[in-house]
Design a protein around this motif. Structure first.
Motif, PDB file in Angstrom:
ATOM      1  N   SER A   1      10.451 -13.014   2.671  1.00 33.21           N
ATOM      2  CA  SER A   1      10.588 -11.620   2.275  1.00 33.21           C
ATOM      3  C   SER A   1       9.209 -10.973   2.189  1.00 33.21           C
ATOM      4  O   SER A   1       8.254 -11.569   1.727  1.00 33.21           O
ATOM      5  CB  SER A   1      11.333 -11.544   0.946  1.00 33.21           C
ATOM      6  OG  SER A   1      10.440 -11.332  -0.078  1.00 33.21           O
ATOM      7  N   VAL A   2       9.115  -9.764   2.707  1.00 25.40           N
ATOM      8  CA  VAL A   2       7.840  -9.050   2.714  1.00 25.40           C
ATOM      9  C   VAL A   2       8.012  -7.790   1.892  1.00 25.40           C
ATOM     10  O   VAL A   2       8.776  -6.902   2.256  1.00 25.40           O
ATOM     11  CB  VAL A   2       7.412  -8.718   4.164  1.00 25.40           C
ATOM     12  CG1 VAL A   2       6.153  -7.888   4.165  1.00 25.40           C
ATOM     13  CG2 VAL A   2       7.217  -9.997   4.959  1.00 25.40           C
ATOM     14  N   ALA A   3       7.306  -7.733   0.763  1.00 22.57           N
ATOM     15  CA  ALA A   3       7.483  -6.605  -0.146  1.00 22.57           C
ATOM     16  C   ALA A   3       6.751  -5.386   0.396  1.00 22.57           C
ATOM     17  O   ALA A   3       5.702  -5.502   1.018  1.00 22.57           O
ATOM     18  CB  ALA A   3       6.932  -6.972  -1.509  1.00 22.57           C
ATOM     19  N   ARG A   4       7.324  -4.227   0.181  1.00 18.25           N
ATOM     20  CA  ARG A   4       6.649  -2.975   0.523  1.00 18.25           C
ATOM     21  C   ARG A   4       5.476  -2.774  -0.434  1.00 18.25           C
ATOM     22  O   ARG A   4       5.608  -3.038  -1.628  1.00 18.25           O
ATOM     23  CB  ARG A   4       7.636  -1.843   0.336  1.00 18.25           C
ATOM     24  CG  ARG A   4       7.790  -0.965   1.508  1.00 18.25           C
ATOM     25  CD  ARG A   4       9.031  -0.132   1.370  1.00 18.25           C
ATOM     26  NE  ARG A   4       9.961  -0.466   2.434  1.00 18.25           N
ATOM     27  CZ  ARG A   4       9.793  -0.089   3.690  1.00 18.25           C
ATOM     28  NH1 ARG A   4       8.745   0.623   4.048  1.00 18.25           N
ATOM     29  NH2 ARG A   4      10.661  -0.418   4.616  1.00 18.25           N
ATOM     30  N   LEU A   5       4.351  -2.319   0.079  1.00 15.92           N
ATOM     31  CA  LEU A   5       3.200  -2.117  -0.802  1.00 15.92           C
ATOM     32  C   LEU A   5       3.318  -0.747  -1.489  1.00 15.92           C
ATOM     33  O   LEU A   5       3.776   0.219  -0.883  1.00 15.92           O
ATOM     34  CB  LEU A   5       1.907  -2.185  -0.001  1.00 15.92           C
ATOM     35  CG  LEU A   5       1.644  -3.518   0.726  1.00 15.92           C
ATOM     36  CD1 LEU A   5       0.310  -3.464   1.462  1.00 15.92           C
ATOM     37  CD2 LEU A   5       1.646  -4.683  -0.251  1.00 15.92           C
ATOM     38  N   SER A   6       2.893  -0.704  -2.738  1.00 17.39           N
ATOM     39  CA  SER A   6       2.923   0.560  -3.488  1.00 17.39           C
ATOM     40  C   SER A   6       1.699   1.412  -3.120  1.00 17.39           C
ATOM     41  O   SER A   6       0.749   0.918  -2.490  1.00 17.39           O
ATOM     42  CB  SER A   6       2.868   0.245  -4.981  1.00 17.39           C
ATOM     43  OG  SER A   6       1.621  -0.365  -5.269  1.00 17.39           O
ATOM     44  N   ASN A   7       1.699   2.662  -3.572  1.00 16.84           N
ATOM     45  CA  ASN A   7       0.512   3.514  -3.370  1.00 16.84           C
ATOM     46  C   ASN A   7      -0.722   2.857  -3.975  1.00 16.84           C
ATOM     47  O   ASN A   7      -1.830   2.931  -3.425  1.00 16.84           O
ATOM     48  CB  ASN A   7       0.719   4.874  -4.020  1.00 16.84           C
ATOM     49  CG  ASN A   7       1.690   5.730  -3.241  1.00 16.84           C
ATOM     50  OD1 ASN A   7       1.938   5.467  -2.062  1.00 16.84           O
ATOM     51  ND2 ASN A   7       2.246   6.732  -3.890  1.00 16.84           N
ATOM     52  N   GLU A   8      -0.520   2.229  -5.125  1.00 15.62           N
ATOM     53  CA  GLU A   8      -1.650   1.588  -5.801  1.00 15.62           C
ATOM     54  C   GLU A   8      -2.220   0.446  -4.947  1.00 15.62           C
ATOM     55  O   GLU A   8      -3.433   0.310  -4.787  1.00 15.62           O
ATOM     56  CB  GLU A   8      -1.175   1.057  -7.157  1.00 15.62           C
ATOM     57  CG  GLU A   8      -2.303   0.612  -8.040  1.00 15.62           C
ATOM     58  CD  GLU A   8      -1.805   0.045  -9.361  1.00 15.62           C
ATOM     59  OE1 GLU A   8      -0.610   0.214  -9.694  1.00 15.62           O
ATOM     60  OE2 GLU A   8      -2.633  -0.588 -10.041  1.00 15.62           O
ATOM     61  N   ASP A   9      -1.307  -0.370  -4.381  1.00 13.86           N
ATOM     62  CA  ASP A   9      -1.758  -1.473  -3.509  1.00 13.86           C
ATOM     63  C   ASP A   9      -2.521  -0.924  -2.303  1.00 13.86           C
ATOM     64  O   ASP A   9      -3.565  -1.447  -1.913  1.00 13.86           O
ATOM     65  CB  ASP A   9      -0.549  -2.252  -2.948  1.00 13.86           C
ATOM     66  CG  ASP A   9       0.271  -2.928  -4.029  1.00 13.86           C
ATOM     67  OD1 ASP A   9      -0.313  -3.337  -5.033  1.00 13.86           O
ATOM     68  OD2 ASP A   9       1.504  -3.033  -3.846  1.00 13.86           O
ATOM     69  N   ILE A  10      -1.961   0.131  -1.711  1.00 13.41           N
ATOM     70  CA  ILE A  10      -2.570   0.681  -0.499  1.00 13.41           C
ATOM     71  C   ILE A  10      -3.933   1.289  -0.818  1.00 13.41           C
ATOM     72  O   ILE A  10      -4.904   1.109  -0.096  1.00 13.41           O
ATOM     73  CB  ILE A  10      -1.604   1.686   0.167  1.00 13.41           C
ATOM     74  CG1 ILE A  10      -0.474   0.849   0.784  1.00 13.41           C
ATOM     75  CG2 ILE A  10      -2.297   2.568   1.191  1.00 13.41           C
ATOM     76  CD1 ILE A  10       0.591   1.569   1.521  1.00 13.41           C
ATOM     77  N   SER A  11      -4.011   1.962  -1.958  1.00 11.55           N
ATOM     78  CA  SER A  11      -5.289   2.533  -2.386  1.00 11.55           C
ATOM     79  C   SER A  11      -6.323   1.422  -2.595  1.00 11.55           C
ATOM     80  O   SER A  11      -7.475   1.534  -2.170  1.00 11.55           O
ATOM     81  CB  SER A  11      -5.063   3.324  -3.679  1.00 11.55           C
ATOM     82  OG  SER A  11      -6.254   3.836  -4.157  1.00 11.55           O
ATOM     83  N   GLU A  12      -5.901   0.344  -3.207  1.00  7.69           N
ATOM     84  CA  GLU A  12      -6.801  -0.778  -3.487  1.00  7.69           C
ATOM     85  C   GLU A  12      -7.301  -1.419  -2.173  1.00  7.69           C
ATOM     86  O   GLU A  12      -8.484  -1.742  -2.028  1.00  7.69           O
ATOM     87  CB  GLU A  12      -6.067  -1.799  -4.377  1.00  7.69           C
ATOM     88  CG  GLU A  12      -6.794  -3.103  -4.652  1.00  7.69           C
ATOM     89  CD  GLU A  12      -8.183  -2.917  -5.252  1.00  7.69           C
ATOM     90  OE1 GLU A  12      -8.387  -1.936  -5.977  1.00  7.69           O
ATOM     91  OE2 GLU A  12      -9.066  -3.771  -4.954  1.00  7.69           O
ATOM     92  N   LEU A  13      -6.395  -1.555  -1.201  1.00  7.75           N
ATOM     93  CA  LEU A  13      -6.801  -2.122   0.097  1.00  7.75           C
ATOM     94  C   LEU A  13      -7.823  -1.198   0.772  1.00  7.75           C
ATOM     95  O   LEU A  13      -8.835  -1.653   1.314  1.00  7.75           O
ATOM     96  CB  LEU A  13      -5.572  -2.295   0.998  1.00  7.75           C
ATOM     97  CG  LEU A  13      -4.679  -3.491   0.655  1.00  7.75           C
ATOM     98  CD1 LEU A  13      -3.304  -3.336   1.293  1.00  7.75           C
ATOM     99  CD2 LEU A  13      -5.336  -4.804   1.099  1.00  7.75           C
ATOM    100  N   ALA A  14      -7.541   0.104   0.730  1.00  4.79           N
ATOM    101  CA  ALA A  14      -8.466   1.056   1.359  1.00  4.79           C
ATOM    102  C   ALA A  14      -9.811   1.047   0.634  1.00  4.79           C
ATOM    103  O   ALA A  14     -10.869   1.227   1.251  1.00  4.79           O
ATOM    104  CB  ALA A  14      -7.861   2.456   1.354  1.00  4.79           C
TER     105      ALA A  14
END
Ligand code: MEV
Length: 331
Positions: free
Chosen positions: A142-155
């Motif tokens: 299973s691959v969880a959808r990333l939240s805005n917070e996760d995406i912001s952290e990656l960026a």
């Protein structure tokens, strides 16, 4: 690779900093808003084998496997895949952007956010979830959808490559796609815009790398911490007052605060002759407030306008040498 993967696309807006650039790196608050008139877009499609990247707008086509370790595009792809728990292979990625590069509009962060979002959509497809339910004996991972917070952290991880001490404001406003009142290490705060207002964004035509301006400010701060801390305090206080002005719909106060912020940006050494030319042109044309936006030294100048002076200010900015003017509404 599961056979139900299909092409996915995601976009991310540009951004402007309304108040507080540079001081935000030193812990003071700042205000930024998304700019939807420009955007970066990433498309991920299934393709067997090594990952290929096509960034035609910046004339780059390359394989992930051959990219240098600190390449921003390669970094966001590998980190997003690691975060999703998938192997980066069997897809091709196409990047397009209408955000001018090195103009303080957040082009780097927008590309990162668009890629991270397109990859999360690609791997966490609805089809995959349904298939998992049907094949309950041996489900696909299973691959969880990333939240805005996760995406912001990656960026943010990629911003660290662009310049060593990013505050995190660019990735935050772009990942959340809403006005933010931002202070490093604090929870992100949104705020109410009591009266929508218009901002003209005028491009000086001069590309300026954030890391150069940020590095110069750091050296100046190291040489005279007392003076720079005091200047950052004043900039932070302006951002705080600006938030209150936006929340009570006091457009006149907002204009004065923009002018005050520009005076301080000049004092910390990030204005430039091209910026000052546009600032003066906008003021002479009747703009209520005008300042640089982003790292400075070039990039964009933002001007508080209204429907009454819009045409005149736009004309004056272009006549004074602006490469282009975009008008955005903050609401
Ligand atoms: C760049 O958009 C804004 C700066 O304050 C740098 C940062 O916050 O990381 C100059």
């Amino acid at each position: 690779m599961t056979d139900d993967r299909h092409e996915t696309r995601a976009a991310a807006p540009g951004k402007i900093i309304l108040f507080g650039e540079h001081a935000v790196v030193y812990g003071r608050p700042a205000i930024a808003v998304p700019v939807f008139q420009v955007h970066a877009q990433a498309t991920v499609e299934p393709r067997a084998g090594e990952v290929t990247i096509d960034a035609a707008d910046i004339a780059r086509r390359f394989d992930l496997a051959n990219a240098p370790a600190d390449d921003p595009v390669a970094t966001i792809i590998t980190r997003t895949c690691a975060r999703l728990g998938v192997t980066p292979r069997d897809f091709a990625i196409q990047i397009r952007s209408t955000i001018p590069v090195a103009r303080g509009l957040g082009s780097g962060a927008a590309v990162s956010v668009a890629i991270a979002r397109a990859l999360t959509n690609f791997f966490a497809t609805e089809g995959t979830e349904k298939k998992e339910l049907r094949n309950s004996v041996s489900p696909a991972p299973s691959v969880a959808r990333l939240s805005n917070e996760d995406i912001s952290e990656l960026a943010y991880q990629v911003e660290l490559l662009h310049h060593g001490t990013p505050s995190g404001i660019d990735n935050t406003v772009i990942a959340y796609e809403q006005p933010v009142y931002f202070a490093r290490g604090q929870p992100i705060e949104s705020f109410r815009v009591a009266r929508p207002f218009l901002i003209a964004i005028a491009d000086t035509g001069v590309a300026a790398l954030t890391k150069i301006a940020v590095g110069d400010v750091r050296r100046a701060w190291e040489a005279d911490r007392v003076r720079y801390e005091a200047l950052f305090d004043q900039i932070g206080a302006i951002a705080q007052n600006a938030r209150a002005a936006i929340e009570r719909g006091d457009i006149d106060a907002l204009g004065l605060l923009m002018n005050g912020n520009q005076d301080l940006a000049r004092e910390i050494g990030v204005s430039s002759p091209e910026i000052e030319t546009l600032v003066n042109a906008a003021r002479h044309a009747g703009a209520r407030g005008v300042k640089l936006s982003g790292a400075g030294r070039g990039g964009n100048v933002i001007t508080l306008i209204d429907e009454g002076n819009r045409a005149e200010v736009e004309r004056a900015l272009l006549a004074a040498g602006a490469a282009r003017v975009i008008v955005t509404r903050v609401e």
